[in-house]
Design a protein around this motif. Structure first.
Motif, PDB file in Angstrom:
ATOM      1  N   VAL A 172       0.825  -1.075   0.028  1.00 21.47           N
ATOM      2  CA  VAL A 172      -0.020   0.029   0.141  1.00 21.47           C
ATOM      3  C   VAL A 172       0.803   1.280  -0.017  1.00 21.47           C
ATOM      4  CG1 VAL A 172      -1.661   1.331   1.317  1.00 21.47           C
ATOM      5  CG2 VAL A 172      -1.919  -1.299   1.439  1.00 21.47           C
ATOM      6  N   GLY A 173       0.984   1.894  -1.207  1.00 21.17           N
ATOM      7  CA  GLY A 173       1.656   3.161  -1.243  1.00 21.17           C
ATOM      8  C   GLY A 173       0.927   4.201  -0.815  1.00 21.17           C
ATOM      9  N   LEU A 174       1.474   4.933   0.334  1.00 12.80           N
ATOM     10  CA  LEU A 174       0.734   5.994   0.766  1.00 12.80           C
ATOM     11  C   LEU A 174       1.677   7.521   0.603  1.00 12.80           C
ATOM     12  CD1 LEU A 174      -0.583   4.535   4.264  1.00 12.80           C
ATOM     13  CD2 LEU A 174      -2.041   4.633   2.050  1.00 12.80           C
ATOM     14  N   VAL A 175       0.761   8.380   0.552  1.00 17.72           N
ATOM     15  CA  VAL A 175       1.501   9.712   0.486  1.00 17.72           C
ATOM     16  C   VAL A 175       0.682  10.574   1.631  1.00 17.72           C
ATOM     17  CG1 VAL A 175       2.418   9.713  -1.873  1.00 17.72           C
ATOM     18  CG2 VAL A 175      -0.012  10.676  -1.238  1.00 17.72           C
ATOM     19  N   THR A 176       1.562  11.287   2.181  1.00 17.48           N
ATOM     20  CA  THR A 176       0.833  12.261   3.008  1.00 17.48           C
ATOM     21  C   THR A 176       0.066  13.688   2.587  1.00 17.48           C
ATOM     22  OG1 THR A 176       2.447  11.789   4.752  1.00 17.48           O
ATOM     23  CG2 THR A 176       1.245  13.912   4.944  1.00 17.48           C
ATOM     24  N   ILE A 177      -1.176  13.762   2.632  1.00 12.69           N
ATOM     25  CA  ILE A 177      -1.969  14.736   2.182  1.00 12.69           C
ATOM     26  C   ILE A 177      -1.929  16.052   3.197  1.00 12.69           C
ATOM     27  CG2 ILE A 177      -4.106  15.418   1.308  1.00 12.69           C
ATOM     28  CD1 ILE A 177      -2.713  13.394  -0.295  1.00 12.69           C
ATOM     29  N   PRO A 178      -1.726  17.107   2.764  1.00 13.20           N
ATOM     30  CA  PRO A 178      -1.649  18.322   3.873  1.00 13.20           C
ATOM     31  C   PRO A 178      -2.845  18.653   4.320  1.00 13.20           C
ATOM     32  CG  PRO A 178      -1.222  19.136   1.424  1.00 13.20           C
ATOM     33  CD  PRO A 178      -1.069  17.603   1.467  1.00 13.20           C
ATOM     34  N   ALA A 179      -2.889  19.451   5.263  1.00 13.97           N
ATOM     35  CA  ALA A 179      -4.203  20.005   5.810  1.00 13.97           C
ATOM     36  C   ALA A 179      -4.662  21.036   4.958  1.00 13.97           C
ATOM     37  CB  ALA A 179      -3.912  20.450   7.143  1.00 13.97           C
ATOM     38  N   GLY A 180      -6.031  21.307   4.767  1.00 13.03           N
ATOM     39  CA  GLY A 180      -6.478  22.336   4.061  1.00 13.03           C
ATOM     40  C   GLY A 180      -7.871  22.590   4.106  1.00 13.03           C
ATOM     41  N   ARG A 181      -8.596  23.221   3.208  1.00 11.30           N
ATOM     42  CA  ARG A 181     -10.118  23.424   3.248  1.00 11.30           C
ATOM     43  C   ARG A 181     -10.465  23.310   1.862  1.00 11.30           C
ATOM     44  NH1 ARG A 181     -12.247  26.004   7.552  1.00 11.30           N
ATOM     45  NH2 ARG A 181     -14.263  26.399   6.716  1.00 11.30           N
ATOM     46  N   VAL A 182     -11.811  22.743   1.830  1.00  4.97           N
ATOM     47  CA  VAL A 182     -12.587  22.626   0.729  1.00  4.97           C
ATOM     48  C   VAL A 182     -13.814  22.511   0.894  1.00  4.97           C
ATOM     49  CG1 VAL A 182     -12.795  20.020   1.238  1.00  4.97           C
ATOM     50  CG2 VAL A 182     -12.688  20.626  -1.215  1.00  4.97           C
ATOM     51  N   ALA A 183     -14.680  23.058  -0.409  1.00  6.06           N
ATOM     52  CA  ALA A 183     -15.928  23.327  -0.316  1.00  6.06           C
ATOM     53  C   ALA A 183     -16.523  22.059  -1.076  1.00  6.06           C
ATOM     54  CB  ALA A 183     -16.215  24.920  -1.092  1.00  6.06           C
ATOM     55  N   GLU A 237     -11.776  15.009  -1.901  1.00  5.06           N
ATOM     56  CA  GLU A 237     -12.064  16.019  -3.170  1.00  5.06           C
ATOM     57  C   GLU A 237     -10.882  16.805  -2.630  1.00  5.06           C
ATOM     58  OE1 GLU A 237     -14.545  19.953  -4.371  1.00  5.06           O
ATOM     59  OE2 GLU A 237     -15.666  18.126  -3.458  1.00  5.06           O
ATOM     60  N   HIS A 238     -10.340  17.165  -1.468  1.00  5.58           N
ATOM     61  CA  HIS A 238      -9.068  17.898  -1.252  1.00  5.58           C
ATOM     62  C   HIS A 238      -7.860  17.063  -1.826  1.00  5.58           C
ATOM     63  CE1 HIS A 238      -6.263  20.317   1.114  1.00  5.58           C
ATOM     64  NE2 HIS A 238      -5.888  19.386   1.693  1.00  5.58           N
ATOM     65  N   ALA A 239      -7.939  15.944  -1.624  1.00  5.32           N
ATOM     66  CA  ALA A 239      -6.843  15.459  -2.237  1.00  5.32           C
ATOM     67  C   ALA A 239      -6.839  15.129  -3.687  1.00  5.32           C
ATOM     68  CB  ALA A 239      -6.660  14.022  -1.795  1.00  5.32           C
ATOM     69  N   CYS A 240      -7.906  15.033  -4.260  1.00  4.49           N
ATOM     70  CA  CYS A 240      -7.967  15.034  -5.728  1.00  4.49           C
ATOM     71  C   CYS A 240      -7.590  16.583  -6.213  1.00  4.49           C
ATOM     72  CB  CYS A 240      -9.689  14.888  -6.321  1.00  4.49           C
ATOM     73  SG  CYS A 240      -9.753  14.907  -7.864  1.00  4.49           S
ATOM     74  N   ARG A 241      -8.115  17.424  -5.824  1.00  2.00           N
ATOM     75  CA  ARG A 241      -7.664  18.901  -6.212  1.00  2.00           C
ATOM     76  C   ARG A 241      -6.165  19.002  -6.060  1.00  2.00           C
ATOM     77  NH1 ARG A 241     -11.741  21.688  -7.686  1.00  2.00           N
ATOM     78  NH2 ARG A 241     -13.920  21.041  -7.109  1.00  2.00           N
ATOM     79  N   ALA A 242      -5.567  18.761  -4.984  1.00  3.63           N
ATOM     80  CA  ALA A 242      -4.236  18.919  -4.939  1.00  3.63           C
ATOM     81  C   ALA A 242      -3.953  20.237  -4.993  1.00  3.63           C
ATOM     82  CB  ALA A 242      -3.320  17.999  -5.711  1.00  3.63           C
ATOM     83  N   GLY A 243      -4.588  21.306  -4.561  1.00  4.92           N
ATOM     84  CA  GLY A 243      -4.095  22.573  -4.387  1.00  4.92           C
ATOM     85  C   GLY A 243      -4.670  23.206  -5.814  1.00  4.92           C
ATOM     86  N   THR A 244      -5.371  22.630  -6.492  1.00  8.40           N
ATOM     87  CA  THR A 244      -5.918  23.233  -7.926  1.00  8.40           C
ATOM     88  C   THR A 244      -7.458  23.644  -7.666  1.00  8.40           C
ATOM     89  OG1 THR A 244      -6.748  21.174  -8.902  1.00  8.40           O
ATOM     90  CG2 THR A 244      -4.557  21.940  -9.255  1.00  8.40           C
ATOM     91  N   GLY A 245      -7.822  24.665  -8.485  1.00  8.09           N
ATOM     92  CA  GLY A 245      -9.336  24.904  -8.349  1.00  8.09           C
ATOM     93  C   GLY A 245     -10.136  24.747  -9.435  1.00  8.09           C
ATOM     94  N   GLY A 246      -9.696  24.085 -10.503  1.00  4.25           N
ATOM     95  CA  GLY A 246     -10.471  23.804 -11.684  1.00  4.25           C
ATOM     96  C   GLY A 246     -11.241  22.323 -11.626  1.00  4.25           C
ATOM     97  N   PRO A 247     -11.931  21.923 -12.609  1.00  7.64           N
ATOM     98  CA  PRO A 247     -12.718  20.789 -12.526  1.00  7.64           C
ATOM     99  C   PRO A 247     -11.604  19.578 -12.660  1.00  7.64           C
ATOM    100  CG  PRO A 247     -12.972  21.651 -14.897  1.00  7.64           C
ATOM    101  CD  PRO A 247     -12.243  22.804 -13.746  1.00  7.64           C
ATOM    102  N   HIS A 248     -10.299  19.605 -13.303  1.00  8.94           N
ATOM    103  CA  HIS A 248      -9.633  18.533 -13.284  1.00  8.94           C
ATOM    104  C   HIS A 248      -8.200  19.101 -12.850  1.00  8.94           C
ATOM    105  CE1 HIS A 248     -12.152  18.448 -17.147  1.00  8.94           C
ATOM    106  NE2 HIS A 248     -12.878  17.673 -16.255  1.00  8.94           N
ATOM    107  N   TYR A 249      -7.264  18.269 -12.445  1.00  4.73           N
ATOM    108  CA  TYR A 249      -6.034  18.548 -11.946  1.00  4.73           C
ATOM    109  C   TYR A 249      -4.873  18.646 -13.323  1.00  4.73           C
ATOM    110  CZ  TYR A 249      -6.148  13.372 -11.264  1.00  4.73           C
ATOM    111  OH  TYR A 249      -6.115  12.134 -11.425  1.00  4.73           O
TER     112      TYR A 249
END
Length: 224
Positions: free
Chosen positions: A7-18, A116-128
């Motif tokens: 199981v390859g895991l990465v650390t996802i930083p804290a943040g906020r998502v709507a 959703e926060h992990a999917c966006r990875a700091g981006t704001g559009g519909p796709h990364y």
């Protein structure tokens, strides 16, 4: 756990998502703590090593496991935790009830906001990234699931967050009509491009098994 299942895991930083629900036309901001998430959806090979089962409609060790219910995913998380010598997160009771042990250090499903926060990875559009580069969907999949990791990852190293298979999240949908339904995210190999977006959500009964639905695992990080 090495030699049993990787199981390859990465650390996802804290943040906020709507998190947006287009059915109820609501939008809620959610604070997300740092956590760990698998870089790939759970594969059929990994699922078989943990459970002894090959449930998928399209077989292949490096294909994402599909035709698995939410309950299958929850039980896989607990079984994987046991194999790794970790404390299982989910307490499964009578009458198909489940409670999450927030102090446990084992594997679990991500929440919808975490996903959703992990999917966006700091981006704001519909796709990364350009959809044909990051996702398997109806336009390029040949209408079948594809081996995990074959598309470009997002900036946090996560592959297949969009397309390939929809992914179970822990959350109930919250709707008054079907309060026990669980949330699905990400879009799948047979979906049109408009379903493969970071904000799109789908819901399904937790016992339902579909050939475009899988999951990936997460772990909580210790709180200081």
């Amino acid at each position: 756990m090495e030699g049993v299942v990787e199981v390859g895991l990465v650390t996802i930083p804290a943040g906020r998502v709507a998190v947006t629900d287009r059915v109820t036309r609501t939008r809620r901001p959610v604070a997300v703590r740092s956590f760990e998430l698998a870089t790939l959806p759970t594969t059929q090979e990994s699922y078989a090593r943990v459970t002894g089962l090959w449930p998928s409609a399209t077989h292949g060790g490096r294909l994402p496991v599909e035709t698995v219910s939410w309950w299958d995913a929850v039980r896989y998380c607990n079984a994987l935790s046991d194999l790794a010598g970790l404390t299982p997160v989910y307490r499964i009771g009578a009458w198909d009830t489940v409670a999450r042990d927030h102090a446990a250090n084992g594997f679990r499903l991500p929440t919808e906001a975490e996903w959703e926060h992990a999917c966006r990875a700091g981006t704001g559009g519909p796709h990364y990234g350009p959809l044909d580069e990051v996702a398997w969907y109806r336009g390029n999949s040949g209408e079948r699931p594809r081996a995990v990791g074959g598309r470009r990852p997002n900036d946090w190293g996560l592959h297949d967050m969009l397309g390939n298979v929809w992914e179970w999240c822990f959350d109930t949908d919250g709707g008054a009509d079907h309060p026990d339904y669980r949330v699905l995210r990400g879009g799948g190999w047979c979906d049109e491009h408009w379903s493969c977006r970071a904000s799109v959500r789908r819901r399904s009964h937790p016992t339902l098994r579909l050939d475009d639905v899988g999951f990936r695992v997460a772990r909580s990080r210790p709180t200081v």
